[in-house]
Design a protein around this motif. Sequence first.
Motif, PDB file in Angstrom:
ATOM      1  N   ARG A  57       4.145   0.539   1.575  1.00 53.92           N
ATOM      2  CA  ARG A  57       2.911   0.988   0.933  1.00 53.92           C
ATOM      3  C   ARG A  57       2.386   2.247   1.605  1.00 53.92           C
ATOM      4  O   ARG A  57       1.942   3.192   0.929  1.00 53.92           O
ATOM      5  CB  ARG A  57       1.869  -0.137   1.014  1.00 53.92           C
ATOM      6  N   TYR A  58       2.436   2.291   2.920  1.00 50.01           N
ATOM      7  CA  TYR A  58       1.976   3.455   3.677  1.00 50.01           C
ATOM      8  C   TYR A  58       2.813   4.690   3.346  1.00 50.01           C
ATOM      9  O   TYR A  58       2.272   5.794   3.151  1.00 50.01           O
ATOM     10  CB  TYR A  58       2.040   3.140   5.164  1.00 50.01           C
ATOM     11  N   GLN A  59       4.121   4.530   3.257  1.00 45.65           N
ATOM     12  CA  GLN A  59       4.993   5.662   2.933  1.00 45.65           C
ATOM     13  C   GLN A  59       4.757   6.162   1.514  1.00 45.65           C
ATOM     14  O   GLN A  59       4.790   7.376   1.260  1.00 45.65           O
ATOM     15  CB  GLN A  59       6.458   5.250   3.132  1.00 45.65           C
ATOM     16  N   GLY A  96      -3.846   0.738  11.288  1.00 46.51           N
ATOM     17  CA  GLY A  96      -3.368  -0.629  11.458  1.00 46.51           C
ATOM     18  C   GLY A  96      -1.938  -0.697  11.952  1.00 46.51           C
ATOM     19  O   GLY A  96      -1.606  -1.491  12.843  1.00 46.51           O
ATOM     20  N   LEU A  97      -1.068   0.147  11.397  1.00 47.69           N
ATOM     21  CA  LEU A  97       0.350   0.091  11.746  1.00 47.69           C
ATOM     22  C   LEU A  97       0.639   0.647  13.133  1.00 47.69           C
ATOM     23  O   LEU A  97       1.642   0.280  13.746  1.00 47.69           O
ATOM     24  CB  LEU A  97       1.168   0.859  10.704  1.00 47.69           C
ATOM     25  N   GLN A 101      -1.196  -2.784  20.429  1.00 51.24           N
ATOM     26  CA  GLN A 101      -0.779  -4.160  20.683  1.00 51.24           C
ATOM     27  C   GLN A 101       0.235  -4.616  19.648  1.00 51.24           C
ATOM     28  O   GLN A 101       1.225  -5.284  19.986  1.00 51.24           O
ATOM     29  CB  GLN A 101      -1.995  -5.083  20.677  1.00 51.24           C
ATOM     30  N   LEU A 102       0.015  -4.257  18.372  1.00 48.29           N
ATOM     31  CA  LEU A 102       0.966  -4.618  17.317  1.00 48.29           C
ATOM     32  C   LEU A 102       2.315  -3.973  17.578  1.00 48.29           C
ATOM     33  O   LEU A 102       3.362  -4.634  17.492  1.00 48.29           O
ATOM     34  CB  LEU A 102       0.420  -4.198  15.956  1.00 48.29           C
ATOM     35  N   GLN A 103       2.321  -2.696  17.906  1.00 48.56           N
ATOM     36  CA  GLN A 103       3.582  -2.006  18.142  1.00 48.56           C
ATOM     37  C   GLN A 103       4.302  -2.572  19.361  1.00 48.56           C
ATOM     38  O   GLN A 103       5.529  -2.713  19.358  1.00 48.56           O
ATOM     39  CB  GLN A 103       3.333  -0.504  18.319  1.00 48.56           C
TER      40      GLN A 103
END
Length: 444
Positions: A57-59, A96-97, A101-103
């Motif tokens: 979706r981001y792309q 968000g991406l 911490q997520l990464q």
Amino acid sequence: GREGGREGEGEGGGGGGGEIATRDKSPKLKVPFTLKTHVFFITHKSLILGLTQALKRYQRLQATYANLRQPAGVMAHLFTQQKRILLSQVLAFQAGLTHPQLQDLCVSFYSFTMQWMVEMLSEQRKQIFPLPDEPPPQLQVVPECFVESLVDYATFVRQGRPQQAPLDMSHYTHHTITFITVFMGSAQLVHNPHLRAKLAKLLSLITFEGGGPRDHHYTATSTPHQAIQLVFENHMLASRHLLEALMRIFVDIEFTGESMEFEDKFLYRLPMYSVLEFLWTIPCYRPSIETLSHQVIHSHDYTESPVFLRFINMMINDATIQLDEGLDSLANIRQLELVRESTQWNTLSDDEKQQHQSRFRESVMYAKNRNLLAQKTVHTLQFITTDTTNVQTPNVQCVGVSVDYSMLQAKHQDSFSPGHPLTRLHRVSSLPSLHQHDDQRTAG
């Protein structure tokens, strides 16, 4: 944790049941699936349904915003408002991406997955190469969508913020290179050639972090570049097998077993040229090329042509096609220029002039792309065949005829000079080693 996850996968073999098996028959594992095994698969499935879909979706949003143009008849303030809304969506997804911490968690989990899949190959045989004809049961129950999700995220991290990664990328780059070396060239381990081509693209991003081929000068402050360079230099498995894996996917992408778009083949191969040139600058990788080229001398002993021979022939075919199409597009550009220079131009309506200009820009862009591909292809062909002593190809005479024809056509183009691609290709086709081996092959 990491240790517990590895223990669970060893017990459960990475499986989750026959419904997710990638082969026709589900392998019979001798141990029951544990809770840790189920958690492993649920985590991957959750990432596919959540993270991977968010990436796509981001792309799409990025592409839409980059191509945004104000349509005719739309008020300027309305267009500006729509543009701001779209930009806010892009930035929201990006925030968000790229959350640290997520990464950090995703990189650690995907890195573990790559390491575990490689270890499963050597668990019983105590060695990775030569690769087995049939994957072990533990890997047969791992769907390829797991690998695709892993590759897509690694590509996003390196492509999106290569200099601002959430953690030291070299911490797991060694495992990434090992995974690519093992799985990129094997159709038995990864059936989908498009997915293996994605591994080649990921490899090109890693080599770009290492400075790229002859594009950067290393200094005392270029520590990340030097770290990547050292990883490749000290990676014994890659120095012996990575170039062969790259050549195999280069060849395999020609035969996908489906109606692949003609342009896709060149787009897949373009980043491979940069990887080849980068690895060629590292001395410890050259012996593997020499070993592959020596197989060409004994090609009659093999049931199929050696991969190095097929690789060289396909590069020659690509170069001649790209040059031929580039010359055709130049002729088309000249015809469009003649229309603008003639009296007919003044009789065209504004819409027809706009369409003509659009076709002209597309033709110019197509010619530039073909010229770029031809330069990359011929340059790669030149430095490999010039520095390798055992090259042979049965198409030398065809190449010579094609090059002579291309040069003849180029002379008739008023606005085009043959330049380096044709000169290099002619030089490659005139190599003594090529003609010598070709004569031997014809005599045999």
